[in-house]
Structure formats: C-alpha cells, structure tokens
Scaffold this motif. Sequence first.
Motif, short mmCIF file in Angstrom:
data_model
loop_
_atom_site.label_atom_id
_atom_site.label_comp_id
_atom_site.label_asym_id
_atom_site.label_seq_id
_atom_site.Cartn_x
_atom_site.Cartn_y
_atom_site.Cartn_z
N ASN A 50 0.83 -1.10 0.11
CA ASN A 50 -0.09 0.10 -0.06
C ASN A 50 1.08 1.52 0.14
O ASN A 50 1.52 1.60 0.60
CB ASN A 50 -1.39 0.14 1.13
CG ASN A 50 -1.65 0.61 1.12
OD1 ASN A 50 -1.48 2.36 0.53
ND2 ASN A 50 -2.93 0.71 1.50
N HIS A 51 0.98 1.66 -1.33
CA HIS A 51 1.55 2.67 -1.00
C HIS A 51 1.14 4.48 -0.47
O HIS A 51 1.58 4.71 0.06
CB HIS A 51 2.01 3.28 -3.12
CG HIS A 51 3.50 2.98 -3.60
ND1 HIS A 51 3.12 1.85 -4.31
CD2 HIS A 51 4.50 3.05 -3.29
CE1 HIS A 51 4.23 1.54 -4.52
NE2 HIS A 51 5.05 2.33 -4.51
N VAL A 52 -0.09 4.53 -0.11
CA VAL A 52 -1.04 5.41 0.46
C VAL A 52 -0.30 5.59 2.31
O VAL A 52 0.07 6.43 1.97
CB VAL A 52 -2.10 5.09 0.27
CG1 VAL A 52 -3.16 6.14 1.07
CG2 VAL A 52 -2.32 5.99 -1.36
N PHE A 53 -0.47 4.82 2.63
CA PHE A 53 0.18 3.76 3.91
C PHE A 53 0.84 4.10 4.15
O PHE A 53 1.25 5.01 5.42
CB PHE A 53 -0.55 2.62 4.40
CG PHE A 53 -0.05 2.39 5.85
CD1 PHE A 53 -1.03 2.47 6.51
CD2 PHE A 53 0.79 1.31 5.76
CE1 PHE A 53 -0.57 2.70 7.99
CE2 PHE A 53 1.53 1.51 7.54
CZ PHE A 53 0.70 1.79 8.13
N HIS A 54 2.46 3.49 3.10
CA HIS A 54 3.60 3.66 3.47
C HIS A 54 3.63 5.32 3.83
O HIS A 54 4.47 6.06 4.14
CB HIS A 54 3.89 3.00 2.39
CG HIS A 54 4.56 1.84 3.04
ND1 HIS A 54 3.32 0.96 2.71
CD2 HIS A 54 5.01 1.63 3.75
CE1 HIS A 54 3.66 0.07 3.37
NE2 HIS A 54 4.89 -0.19 3.88
N GLY A 55 3.55 6.16 2.39
CA GLY A 55 4.00 7.48 2.24
C GLY A 55 3.13 8.71 3.13
O GLY A 55 3.45 8.96 3.77
N GLY A 56 1.95 8.34 3.36
CA GLY A 56 0.73 9.47 4.15
C GLY A 56 0.78 8.94 5.53
O GLY A 56 1.22 10.10 6.65
N ASP A 57 0.23 7.74 5.67
CA ASP A 57 0.42 7.87 6.93
C ASP A 57 1.54 7.40 7.75
O ASP A 57 1.79 8.22 8.98
CB ASP A 57 -0.66 6.11 7.47
CG ASP A 57 -1.72 6.40 7.11
OD1 ASP A 57 -2.59 7.24 6.40
OD2 ASP A 57 -2.85 5.48 6.81
N VAL A 58 2.41 6.77 7.37
CA VAL A 58 4.56 5.92 7.98
C VAL A 58 4.99 7.66 7.63
O VAL A 58 5.42 8.06 8.26
CB VAL A 58 4.49 5.03 7.33
CG1 VAL A 58 6.20 5.16 7.99
CG2 VAL A 58 3.21 4.13 7.32
#
Length: 213
Positions: A50-58
């Motif tokens: 999940n790119h969104v999770f790694h780039g946004g949340d993390v």
Amino acid sequence: MGLVRASKIGRNSAVVLALFLASLVTFHFLGRKVLPRLMYTTHAQPVDFNHVFHGGDVGVTCDTCHFFYENGNWSGIPTLEVCAGCHSDVVGESAAEKKFVNEYVKKNREVPWGLYFRQPQCVSFSHSSHVRRAKLACETCHGPQGLSKRPKKYMTNWITKYTYVVYDNNAAPNGSSAVNGENKDVWGTMTMNQCANCHRARGTSTACFICHK
C-alpha cells in the motif's frame, strides 16, 4: 425486369456491406481487446503493498525505498534489507504486513515481485540521466504511484515473456491533479512514442543511438 434485378442487387449490396462492417467491428474488437489478453498470463503480486499508507500514514518518502547508489545506479524495487529496516521488529496490524513479516522478513527471503522494468536488449535507459540530469519527477513517466493502495496483477506474455501494464484511464501521465481520489489503481509503462515525444518537447535529441545500443 431491369428494375427488379437492380433492386435485388441493391439489397444484396446492402447485406454484403452490413456483413462487412459487422465483421470489421468484431475482428477489431477481438484484435484489440480479446486476443492480446489471451496472450498473457496473470498472477497476483506476492504482497499487497500500500503506497498510500507508507507515504501518508507512515511518512516514508519515495527516495527512502527507491534511491540511487553512490555509483549512480538506480536501486529499483527495494530489497528485503531495506524493508526489514522498518519491519524487523514489527509484525504489523494488517494481514498483508503480517504475511510480509512472517513469510519473508523472519525467513530472510526476498519477495519474488513480478517486475515490470524488463526492456528489450537493444534499449539502454538510465534513471540517473533522467532524474539527476534532466530533473524529471518520477510521476512524469510512471504516473502518481503514491496514490495506489495495492499493486496491479502481474501480466506477462507467454511467448515473448514481456510484461503488459497500462495507465489508469483517469490518471494523468504527469501525475497532475487530473487524478481524483486515493483509490485508483495507478500503474504504467512507457512506449517508444511517449519517450520520443517527450524528447522532442524538451528539445532533446531523438537520434537512434541515444536510446538504442
């Protein structure tokens, strides 16, 4: 008699024309949509990244995982060592992360990703020249990958072994705001025409030896 014969000829011509147009449309559809897909085998990627999770949340930046080595070589898909730096002591909450840690990190196994960067042997491409010298953003060629929540299934031609990937129809190839929403499955590849058009637009040479060795 002549009028009847002419009428029959007219009707026959209309039927022939209708059959020709129907056949043309059918074969065009089969040739463009159906047959090419039959030439490819499809496999799910081993980990649901999940790119969104790694780039946004993390808060992980692109160059944390995709970076240049000191000699200028492009790292490409991160190795297990890069991923394990964050995941070695974290099992994770999602099923995908648990699978990654248990099946790959703990067993010290590289993830067998289906990789899309295989190119013809006659083509020479340098990420360093395009990113470092030409100052192109990754999104210029690859689209807004940071908006993808899952990897596309891996498709490979069972004869040539080359892969097949397309951009999301609603994704702008330069990563602009034409992409709306974070649920897009964004993936992409470059064709020769796209590369040549980009070179022309920037006043860069399109001589054969620039890209072909």
